[in-house]
Scaffold this active site. Sequence first.
Site, mmCIF file in Angstrom:
data_model
loop_
_atom_site.group_PDB
_atom_site.id
_atom_site.type_symbol
_atom_site.label_atom_id
_atom_site.label_comp_id
_atom_site.label_asym_id
_atom_site.label_seq_id
_atom_site.Cartn_x
_atom_site.Cartn_y
_atom_site.Cartn_z
ATOM 1 N N ASP A 1 1.305 7.037 0.147
ATOM 2 C CA ASP A 1 0.296 6.145 -0.401
ATOM 3 C C ASP A 1 0.503 5.942 -1.898
ATOM 4 O OD1 ASP A 1 -2.349 4.819 0.495
ATOM 5 O OD2 ASP A 1 -2.899 5.785 -1.388
ATOM 6 N N GLU B 1 -5.415 -8.337 4.936
ATOM 7 C CA GLU B 1 -5.699 -7.732 6.232
ATOM 8 C C GLU B 1 -6.648 -6.567 6.014
ATOM 9 O OE1 GLU B 1 -3.595 -5.270 9.804
ATOM 10 O OE2 GLU B 1 -3.253 -4.890 7.690
ATOM 11 N N ASP C 1 -0.713 -6.529 3.464
ATOM 12 C CA ASP C 1 -0.775 -5.578 4.571
ATOM 13 C C ASP C 1 -1.635 -4.376 4.199
ATOM 14 O OD1 ASP C 1 0.344 -4.578 7.166
ATOM 15 O OD2 ASP C 1 1.054 -2.995 5.851
ATOM 16 N N ASN D 1 0.817 -1.211 0.000
ATOM 17 C CA ASN D 1 0.000 0.000 0.000
ATOM 18 C C ASN D 1 0.846 1.253 0.000
ATOM 19 O OD1 ASN D 1 -2.432 1.751 0.688
ATOM 20 N ND2 ASN D 1 -1.185 2.054 2.521
ATOM 21 N N HIS E 1 -6.733 -0.155 2.704
ATOM 22 C CA HIS E 1 -6.288 1.143 2.196
ATOM 23 C C HIS E 1 -5.984 1.104 0.699
ATOM 24 C CE1 HIS E 1 -6.247 2.663 6.262
ATOM 25 N NE2 HIS E 1 -5.643 1.542 6.631
#
Length: 477
Positions: free
Chosen positions: A193, A254, A223, A136, A227
């Site tokens: 990001d 996740e 992970d 991410n 997001h």
Amino acid sequence: MAQSVRRRRRGSRLLPGTALAALVLGLLPAATAHANTEAVARDTAAGNDVIANLWSWNWKSVAAECTDVLGPAGYGAVWVAPPAESLSHPRHHWWDVYQPYSYGLSGRFGTEADFTAMTAACNGAGVAVYTDAVVNHTAAQTGTGYAGTALGDKYAPPMYSRADYNVDVCNREISNWDDKWEVQNCELLGLPDLKTGSDSVRDKIAGYLNSQIARGVSGFRVDAAKHIPAADLEAIAGRLDDTADGSRPFVFHEVFPGSTPAPDEYYGSGRVLDFAFGDRVKAAFQSDIAQLENLGPGQGLLPAGNSVSFVTNHDTERNGRHLTYKDGDTAVLANVFQLGWTEAPPTVYAGFAFAGNDDSPPADADGFVTGTDCAAGWSCLDRDPRITGMVGWRNAAGDAEVTDWQSPRGNVVGFGRGDRGFAALNNTGEPVTQEFGTAVPDGVYCNVLDDCAGKVTVAGGRVTLDLPARGAVAFHP
């Protein structure tokens, strides 16, 4: 950045790894992940699907554990820490490995050669390897990485340029955790990001993951998946190579609980870690385990065919959400229950002892993690005889459904997998002798949870068991 970026969470797991986890066909028969937008889940079956989560173990220690413990015990896979080079924090906090500096495979847990030797050893022992995939974001903190990469601008690591980030879309941290657009486009605690909607970024992420597949990795846990837009993860999964045996990588995400996005949005590219399983198990083992009788989607769990279960992980053992090694036999017993009960692939967590939430795993002066010593500094639940015995019990039970639930007294339960096995748990502080009904054929069996030192006799469909305090008995034909 604050001293511990992990303390500031609101509906999201912060820094650690969400990995695309690949499942080797036949080792983990529960499901295979498809590298397209098809739903990957199907009905799961227990048996050789247990994942040992050896969190923060270095590569040489993982290799030895696969050869000496996991393979012989019947584990299907091992899930390991992020292999990419990361920030080398001055205090070497555990979470620095969740801030990637480069996609090179030499880092805090060993060299690329060590990593490749580890995957070869594990595969040779019949244990698939899944890694944490931190895709991410890259590092929020500048400095020097464990392989020597210097970073002076967080938007300029060697594998990306500023144009590869969402800084032109949202140049601030997430402020409204109920706004899915913010959650997926703004910065998580200052972590840059990545613009995962970009084909070039998708190609670079897939290239990093494929470099691991080429070295014997079978899958990944993603992970901070919440997001990343679900469609972006599907596009990345579509770029992944087949594993060494020709099967598709298995992906599990996740998706930390929160109002948005919903876990089922991610079923198109993989499974989702089921936080609710750990929640319900902790509540029951701290009150009365009889309430676990109908544990399943009716109690808020994700469908077994779309999920991976766990009792605890490296985040939830620190934030108090789930049971931990500090709960002693209660936590062990909860894992015994998980292995006997869930139809989703279960994970057994083995990490290191800690006093402060940011504590480093045992390491040398430069932060490189030293060899795992289960007698000093590490909690090696994966090799506890009660757990290895239950892994074998689960494998013997195969795809048989849970049957014969009984709760003859408070905090004492028994259940079976048809005629393939029976387990009974005592969550009280005193030994209990109790009779149960079972579909296991009449005969004399050993208690697989004590290395078969104890014997049990089934006669006329009944068995009387001597259950230790905070203990269990399990047997199978």
